[in-house]
Design a protein around this motif. Structure first.
Motif, short mmCIF file in Angstrom:
data_model
loop_
_atom_site.label_atom_id
_atom_site.label_comp_id
_atom_site.label_asym_id
_atom_site.label_seq_id
_atom_site.Cartn_x
_atom_site.Cartn_y
_atom_site.Cartn_z
N GLU A 136 110.36 6.37 116.20
CA GLU A 136 111.11 6.35 117.28
C GLU A 136 112.47 5.40 116.88
O GLU A 136 112.13 4.41 116.16
CB GLU A 136 110.59 5.97 118.67
N ARG A 147 112.93 5.35 126.82
CA ARG A 147 111.30 5.79 127.14
C ARG A 147 110.65 4.60 128.09
O ARG A 147 110.24 4.99 128.66
CB ARG A 147 110.62 6.04 125.76
N GLU A 168 115.86 5.56 121.40
CA GLU A 168 114.67 6.19 122.05
C GLU A 168 113.51 5.41 122.87
O GLU A 168 113.09 5.69 123.75
CB GLU A 168 114.22 7.05 121.01
#
Length: 143
Positions: free
Chosen positions: A27, A35, A31
């Motif tokens: 990731e 998240r 990202e």
């Protein structure tokens, strides 16, 4: 008893573990930040804090061999035609810059010019020897 974590925020160690796990999964920082609901800079700091320092090399790498002289056109490594006196080698080492190992530019130019003259004289002598050893084409045609 009141909830001590009403916003659902995690402690630093847990967050860093999650950041590392997501980073290892490929990731991006953006990202991961989306998240986990944290900033990209926090992700960057957490990744930097959890990365292992690079392992030291077990043995220092050997220096690369010197490339062929640019004027020679040869693909093999350069070699010494004549043995150099140890005193000359010591003198050249003393004149070289200790940080780069390079000789001062004026001295390097002077050495290069002297070496080019010696190479030219050497080539001329070899060409003369080759011509002297070869039978003259004009004399053999007349005979």
């Amino acid at each position: 008893m009141a909830d001590t974590n009403p916003t659902g925020a995690t402690d630093r160690a847990t967050r860093r573990a999650e950041v590392r796990q997501l980073a290892d999964a490929g990731e991006s920082n953006r990202e991961i930040a989306r998240r986990l609901g944290i900033g990209k800079d926090t992700v960057r700091r957490d990744r930097a804090a959890t990365e292992a320092p690079p392992a030291p090399d077990p043995a220092p790498a050997a220096p690369d061999p010197a490339p062929p002289a640019p004027t020679s056109g040869a693909t093999r490594a350069p070699f010494l035609v004549r043995d150099l006196a140890p005193e000359l080698i010591q003198d050249l080492n003393m004149l070289a810059d200790p940080r780069t190992g390079q000789l001062p530019a004026p001295l390097a130019r002077m050495l290069r010019a002297a070496a080019d003259q010696a190479r030219a004289a050497w080539r001329t002598a070899r060409e003369r020897q080759a011509l002297a050893a070869r039978p003259d084409a004009d004399r053999s045609a007349r005979a």
